[in-house]
Design a protein around this motif. Structure first.
Motif, PDB file in Angstrom:
ATOM      1  N   TYR A 194     -53.865  -1.053 -14.777  1.00  0.00           N
ATOM      2  CA  TYR A 194     -54.819  -0.856 -15.859  1.00  0.00           C
ATOM      3  C   TYR A 194     -56.045  -0.115 -15.333  1.00  0.00           C
ATOM      4  O   TYR A 194     -56.125   0.213 -14.157  1.00  0.00           O
ATOM      5  N   ALA A 235     -62.344   4.199 -25.210  1.00  0.00           N
ATOM      6  CA  ALA A 235     -61.676   2.897 -25.130  1.00  0.00           C
ATOM      7  C   ALA A 235     -62.671   1.754 -25.284  1.00  0.00           C
ATOM      8  O   ALA A 235     -62.343   0.709 -25.862  1.00  0.00           O
ATOM      9  N   SER A 236     -63.893   1.934 -24.778  1.00  0.00           N
ATOM     10  CA  SER A 236     -64.868   0.849 -24.787  1.00  0.00           C
ATOM     11  C   SER A 236     -65.785   0.890 -25.995  1.00  0.00           C
ATOM     12  O   SER A 236     -66.708   0.059 -26.098  1.00  0.00           O
ATOM     13  N   GLN A 263     -65.578  -4.997 -22.634  1.00  0.00           N
ATOM     14  CA  GLN A 263     -64.549  -5.456 -21.705  1.00  0.00           C
ATOM     15  C   GLN A 263     -64.715  -4.812 -20.338  1.00  0.00           C
ATOM     16  O   GLN A 263     -65.257  -3.710 -20.212  1.00  0.00           O
ATOM     17  N   TYR A 276     -59.257  -1.959 -19.483  1.00  0.00           N
ATOM     18  CA  TYR A 276     -58.482  -1.553 -20.657  1.00  0.00           C
ATOM     19  C   TYR A 276     -57.102  -1.087 -20.210  1.00  0.00           C
ATOM     20  O   TYR A 276     -56.895  -0.701 -19.056  1.00  0.00           O
ATOM     21  N   ARG A 303     -56.734  -3.302 -25.545  1.00  0.00           N
ATOM     22  CA  ARG A 303     -57.719  -4.309 -25.149  1.00  0.00           C
ATOM     23  C   ARG A 303     -57.088  -5.656 -24.803  1.00  0.00           C
ATOM     24  O   ARG A 303     -57.571  -6.340 -23.919  1.00  0.00           O
ATOM     25  N   TRP A 309     -59.370  -9.532 -18.230  1.00  0.00           N
ATOM     26  CA  TRP A 309     -59.935  -8.794 -19.363  1.00  0.00           C
ATOM     27  C   TRP A 309     -60.816  -9.695 -20.221  1.00  0.00           C
ATOM     28  O   TRP A 309     -61.701  -9.215 -20.948  1.00  0.00           O
TER      29      TRP A 309
END
Length: 602
Positions: A273, A305-306, A317, A320, A326, A352
């Protein structure tokens, strides 16, 4: 259980998935079609989880290398009667050059044998085990190869030689004479779709040649680093490219799961990841290795992604999935015995869910490193970054799990406070770009409060060092980040003393650095951490100790295997590679330390 040394593996990659091949020609790890997919070959974690071996029938002396400027492996077997050369590759997209994605055949594994002298009898044993060894597929010969069905996949093995099928294992024997070649290929497709096409030997040889050209095309545009350890830096840049999921720009921390931090222990995690924690380190390394396009793609992935309302639950987080996923919920695979009995084998990673304050600093630092290269931030990215700065300002006094993802109680980790300081420091510098100049005065005030708190509560006069936690008595190699992020000048006495304390008390007899020696809520002890040793070399260079920096760098760089790959850790008793492999952070640390030492020498 699998006992093959981790350092015996070489990595193949098509920038979408990865395979690991042993020095004697066995593919023991292959995940298709993505890095984080279930393994088709999993012998790395259990002898019964599948492999594809090609080797001479009798004994042989073995040498191997990556073909220059590529990640195509060439293994040479010298037998009593002849010489055999095996080339292994995961095919890049057809015609793929530089950063142009070619017409892709995802997960096409290519293997070509050539007898260059004498005659060599060859054994081929093919035992696919999809879904981490749960599936023993039905196999049947077809013209030009084998078809294997079971689970979600259909596997097509292209081969000009016939295989004998015994249950879910296929075996072939063939003798090659000087000038003769044998080409094989494996490709997976969905079980409900058409079978992947079988490929001719000529087509396979062409795709290997095309893949070599594709890697060299990329390497020619990413070999501008000039300085000490140039070969290692350029190779590490290529490794980072190989660990990049091309469709999104995400970079995996490693291509494996559950290779342990202590042999026989349970410190076994899935690293397939992308961590925000690694972002600023990664972007600095990509810049050094002249990987500008990867730098831009990686930050774009992180920002997208965030994207979330980070000033409200859930928190930003720490990690990812490579497609931006997530939910990375962790589960064990009890049917696998693990590498050298190191169980459980895990897929997914429950880290995560952890609360880690350092991610805000790492995200803002990543933005600060890249904004000149990628142009103005879009409105959503600006909103995300301002929100990250505000969250660091509001929550810096909370306890957390630290960048090391300690699975014990939350504490006030000094490094987490440091990275909140970084978040605000970078946000202040970016304020006009972010349209947040009205927040600058508050950010400066809180940044100064954090700075004062670290100097007051993070410093231990008796140890002569900044400690792992506020008011604590334990050292942490993460303190080496202080001069790297500019918290204090490198020649400041407390920085020099901290660097010396780490070198004295966290370094083992081999010259490698432990992350920490305090209890972390898990049984057993981990090995020495290669990234932290590169950090030490980096910090020594910044503090003017050039000779010590070079010595430390050479010590840790010597732990690369014969094809230049670095693991996560080294076993304290034997020095052998342990932890997930290859480890992106180790190669990132190599690149950044080499640049720091070069700049110090200049």
């Amino acid at each position: 259980m699998s006992t093959r040394p981790i350092g015996d593996y070489a990595m193949l990659s098509d920038c979408r998935s990865a395979a690991l091949v042993t020095s004697d020609g066995s593919i023991d790890w292959l995940c298709l079609p993505r890095f984080d997919s279930p393994a088709v070959f999993g012998r790395l974690l259990d002898d019964d989880a599948g492999s594809w071996a090609i080797h001479p029938t009798g004994p042989a002396e073995v040498t191997r290398r990556y073909i220059e400027d590529t990640l195509v492996v060439e293994t040479t077997f010298q037998t009593r009667d002849g010489t055999l050369v095996l080339q292994d590759a995961l095919a890049l997209g057809r015609g793929e050059r530089g950063h142009e994605l070619g017409r892709s055949s995802p997960g096409l594994l290519l293997r070509r044998l050539t007898c260059t002298q004498g005659r060599v009898p060859v054994d081929i044993v093919y035992a696919p085990r999809p879904e981490f060894g749960l599936v023993r597929p039905l196999m049947h010969p077809v013209p030009g190869g084998l078809i294997a069905r079971g689970g979600t996949d259909v596997l097509t093995l292209s081969s000009p030689v016939e295989f004998r099928v015994n249950g879910s294992i296929a075996h072939a024997a063939h003798t090659l004479r000087a000038g003769q070649s044998l080409s094989l290929a494996l490709q997976a497709g969905p079980a409900w779709g058409p079978e992947p096409p079988r490929r001719t030997s000529r087509a396979i040889a062409h795709r290997i040649h095309d893949t070599v050209r594709g890697w060299r095309s990329w390497s020619r545009t990413h070999a501008d680093y000039q300085g000490p350890w140039q070969r290692q830096v350029n190779h590490s840049g290529r490794v980072l490219r190989a660990m990049t999921y091309a469709p999104t720009g995400a970079i995996v921390a490693a291509v494996t799961t559950s290779l342990p931090e202590s042999i026989g222990g349970e410190r076994n995690w899935d690293y397939r990841y992308t961590w925000i924690r690694d972002a600023s380190f990664t972007l600095h390394a990509l810049n050094t290795a002249t990987c500008e396009e990867e730098e831009t793609a990686f930050f774009t992935f992180l920002s997208r992604a965030s994207a979330t309302q980070v000033d409200a639950e859930p928190d930003l987080q720490i990690m990812y999935g490579i497609g931006g996923e997530r939910d990375l919920s962790e589960r064990s695979l009890p049917h696998l015995r693990g590498w050298r009995g190191s169980a459980p084998v895990r897929v997914g990673n429950d880290a995560w869910r952890q609360h880690q304050l350092d991610v805000y600093g790492e995200l803002l630092d990543a933005a600060h490193r890249t904004y000149r290269d990628i142009g103005p931030f879009d409105p959503l990215t600006r909103s995300l970054l301002v929100g990250a700065a505000e969250t660091a300002a509001h929550r810096w006094q909370e306890p957390d799990q630290s960048l090391w993802e300690i699975r014990g109680p939350s504490m006030h980790f000094t490094h987490s406070k440091l990275m909140c300081w970084v978040a605000l420091d970078r946000a202040i510098n970016l304020a006009s770009t972010l349209g947040a100049t009205s927040r600058t005065a508050d950010w400066i005030r809180i940044r100064n409060e954090i700075h004062a708190a670290i100097l007051t509560y993070g410093w231990n006069e008796q140890l002569g060092a900044f400690t792992q936690t506020f008011g604590g008595t334990h050292l942490d190699a993460a303190a080496l980040m202080m001069p790297l992020v500019g918290f204090l000048p490198p020649d400041e006495p407390r920085i020099r003393s901290t660097v010396q304390a780490v070198a004295t008390h966290l370094t083992d007899a081999r010259g490698l650095v432990h992350r920490y020696r305090s209890a972390d809520g898990l049984p057993g002890e981990e090995g020495t951490f290669l990234l932290c040793t590169f950090w030490l070399a980096h910090a020594l260079a910044l503090t003017g100790l050039d000779t010590e920096a070079r010595r430390t760098f050479e010590t840790v760089a010597s732990h690369a295997n014969d094809v230049g790959l670095l693991s996560e850790e080294a076993d304290t008793a034997t020095g052998e590679a342990i932890g997930n492999f290859p480890q992106a952070l180790s190669h990132i640390g190599l690149i950044n330390a080499a640049r720091a030492i070069r700049d110090a020498l200049r």
